[in-house]
Design an enzyme around this catalytic site. Sequence first.
Site, PDB file in Angstrom:
ATOM      1  N   LYS A  94       2.241  -3.734   6.926  1.00 52.26           N
ATOM      2  CA  LYS A  94       2.608  -3.905   5.174  1.00 52.26           C
ATOM      3  C   LYS A  94       4.317  -3.381   5.006  1.00 52.26           C
ATOM      4  CE  LYS A  94      -1.265  -4.469   3.602  1.00 52.26           C
ATOM      5  NZ  LYS A  94      -1.549  -6.092   3.009  1.00 52.26           N
ATOM      6  N   TYR A 122      -1.668  -1.084  10.840  1.00 54.20           N
ATOM      7  CA  TYR A 122      -1.949  -2.260   9.530  1.00 54.20           C
ATOM      8  C   TYR A 122      -0.488  -1.307   8.656  1.00 54.20           C
ATOM      9  CZ  TYR A 122      -3.798  -1.913   4.557  1.00 54.20           C
ATOM     10  OH  TYR A 122      -3.740  -1.779   3.244  1.00 54.20           O
ATOM     11  N   SER A 179       0.839  -1.137   0.352  1.00 51.25           N
ATOM     12  CA  SER A 179      -0.018  -0.200   0.079  1.00 51.25           C
ATOM     13  C   SER A 179       0.487   1.183   0.013  1.00 51.25           C
ATOM     14  CB  SER A 179      -1.481   0.059   1.441  1.00 51.25           C
ATOM     15  OG  SER A 179      -1.704   1.104   1.618  1.00 51.25           O
TER      16      SER A 179
HETATM   17  C1  WQD Z   1      -9.550   9.364   1.225  1.00 54.84           C
HETATM   18  C2  WQD Z   1      -9.711  10.222   1.431  1.00 54.84           C
HETATM   19  C3  WQD Z   1     -10.196  11.229   3.911  1.00 54.84           C
HETATM   20  C4  WQD Z   1     -14.597   9.017   4.926  1.00 54.84           C
HETATM   21  C5  WQD Z   1      -6.679   4.440   3.450  1.00 54.84           C
HETATM   22  C6  WQD Z   1      -5.402   2.866   3.752  1.00 54.84           C
HETATM   23  C7  WQD Z   1      -5.169   2.444   3.075  1.00 54.84           C
HETATM   24  C8  WQD Z   1      -6.341   1.709   1.659  1.00 54.84           C
HETATM   25  C9  WQD Z   1      -7.278   2.877   1.479  1.00 54.84           C
HETATM   26  C10 WQD Z   1      -5.803  -0.579   2.316  1.00 54.84           C
HETATM   27  C11 WQD Z   1      -9.303  10.930   2.824  1.00 54.84           C
HETATM   28  C12 WQD Z   1     -11.440  11.201   3.668  1.00 54.84           C
HETATM   29  C13 WQD Z   1     -13.193   9.742   3.993  1.00 54.84           C
HETATM   30  C14 WQD Z   1     -14.572   9.984   4.722  1.00 54.84           C
HETATM   31  C15 WQD Z   1     -14.006  11.740   4.384  1.00 54.84           C
HETATM   32  N1  WQD Z   1      -6.511   0.678   2.355  1.00 54.84           N
HETATM   33  N2  WQD Z   1     -12.688  10.836   3.580  1.00 54.84           N
HETATM   34  N3  WQD Z   1     -14.753  11.628   4.821  1.00 54.84           N
HETATM   35  O1  WQD Z   1      -7.493   6.632   4.083  1.00 54.84           O
HETATM   36  O2  WQD Z   1      -6.811   7.748   2.050  1.00 54.84           O
HETATM   37  O3  WQD Z   1      -6.695   4.883   2.223  1.00 54.84           O
HETATM   38  O4  WQD Z   1      -7.954   3.351   2.850  1.00 54.84           O
HETATM   39  O5  WQD Z   1      -5.349  -0.954   1.852  1.00 54.84           O
HETATM   40  O6  WQD Z   1      -3.961   1.615   3.408  1.00 54.84           O
HETATM   41  O7  WQD Z   1      -5.114   3.774   4.793  1.00 54.84           O
HETATM   42  O8  WQD Z   1      -8.477   6.001   2.200  1.00 54.84           O
HETATM   43  O9  WQD Z   1     -11.001   6.821   1.761  1.00 54.84           O
HETATM   44  O10 WQD Z   1     -10.406   6.150   3.908  1.00 54.84           O
HETATM   45  O11 WQD Z   1      -9.846   8.408   2.515  1.00 54.84           O
HETATM   46  O12 WQD Z   1     -13.240  13.279   3.708  1.00 54.84           O
HETATM   47  O13 WQD Z   1     -16.047   9.658   5.188  1.00 54.84           O
HETATM   48  O14 WQD Z   1     -11.630  10.852   2.318  1.00 54.84           O
HETATM   49  O15 WQD Z   1      -9.872  12.203   4.616  1.00 54.84           O
HETATM   50  O16 WQD Z   1      -8.566  12.288   3.153  1.00 54.84           O
HETATM   51  P1  WQD Z   1      -7.346   6.997   3.411  1.00 54.84           P
HETATM   52  P2  WQD Z   1      -9.721   6.689   3.067  1.00 54.84           P
END
Ligand code: WQD
Length: 340
Positions: free
Chosen positions: A155, A151, A126
């Site tokens: 990785k 997590y 990741s």
């Molecule tokens: C994306 C953006 C949030 C939810 C994570 C893991 C990564 C991978 C993918 C496994 C961010 C914003 C989110 C919400 C929001 N997982 N957001 N409101 O955190 O980039 O990655 O998931 O492999 O390893 O770290 O993904 O979709 O949670 O967030 O504003 O209700 O959306 O702040 O900027 P992230 P995400």
Amino acid sequence: MKSRIIVTGGLGFIGSHTVVALHEAGFEPIIIDNLSNSRLSALDGIENLIGFRPQFAQIDVNDAFALKQLFEEVKPQAVIHFAAFKAVGESVEKPLMYYRNNVGGLITLLEMMKETGIKDVVFSSSCTVYGEPSEIPVKESTETKPAESPYGATKQMGEVILKDNSSWCNTQCLRYFNPIGAHPSAEIGELPLGVPNNLIPYLTQTVAGIRKSLTVFGSDYDTPDGTCIRDYIHVVDLAEAHVSAVKRLLDQSYADSFEVFNIGTGNGSTVLEVIQGFEKATGLPVPHTIGDRRAGDVVKVWAETTKVENVLGWKAKRNLETMLKDAWNWQKKLSERADN
Ligand code: WQD
């Protein structure tokens, strides 16, 4: 005789799409999954899609005996290893469960591969390993940072373990950016188990009326519109990258026995751009409010794709609009199922 590829976690979000892509590329995928974060309905979806029900074994990758039995029976040419817990927040609450499953499971898998003479593996890593990247866009050579969650640490440890076994094991290490969307058929997709942590499932559930409103986690970041930037990639593009990696292993065309590739589109989108993109793509409003920042969020990260395009020979084909339309298609299918 088709090359047989074991897919651990093959009923999960990325795993199920990779099983379909492998079949379409002429491989024989064999699925193992412990169903801890997936459902057998994904196997029905795969069957509906490809007209064939792949071999499935309900096995936990921590079960050495069961793994060895299957490897001796199937004699696979390679393994694609997805099976791992992946919720960043949960890993902070339950670190030991994450280390046991993600790191312990990889070690058991490798021990059984070594005992049965299987030497090729594609590892699901990741972009989390880069933390808040020291350069943007991130290259594979960009320094990795101390993990910001257990997590992410699992990785990073997985990569170290595989590197340290490169004398007998050939690894294609794929660092995913943000996988979203679903197969255009809506036969497979991201199964929502509980309240979604990730942006897209939460967004589509909000539009479907399952959630009241989407909270945008912070709009005071140093970005064009103040919201965080990510490299969103269509899950079918990501699945196809795994097929390219398997081919590279079987052709033995790798330059090193441990190779890393960033699997991203090379484009960054802010949260608000995703919301606006969804509204434009579907014509549906996304009820949302601006809330506080989420602890641990990286401000901006997107991939530099020269290596993956020129060396692995893979490039993302699907744009954000397609990703969002396919995500919504899948959500509608889930809502129909729930109503029946
Ligand atoms: C994306 C953006 C949030 C939810 C994570 C893991 C990564 C991978 C993918 C496994 C961010 C914003 C989110 C919400 C929001 N997982 N957001 N409101 O955190 O980039 O990655 O998931 O492999 O390893 O770290 O993904 O979709 O949670 O967030 O504003 O209700 O959306 O702040 O900027 P992230 P995400």
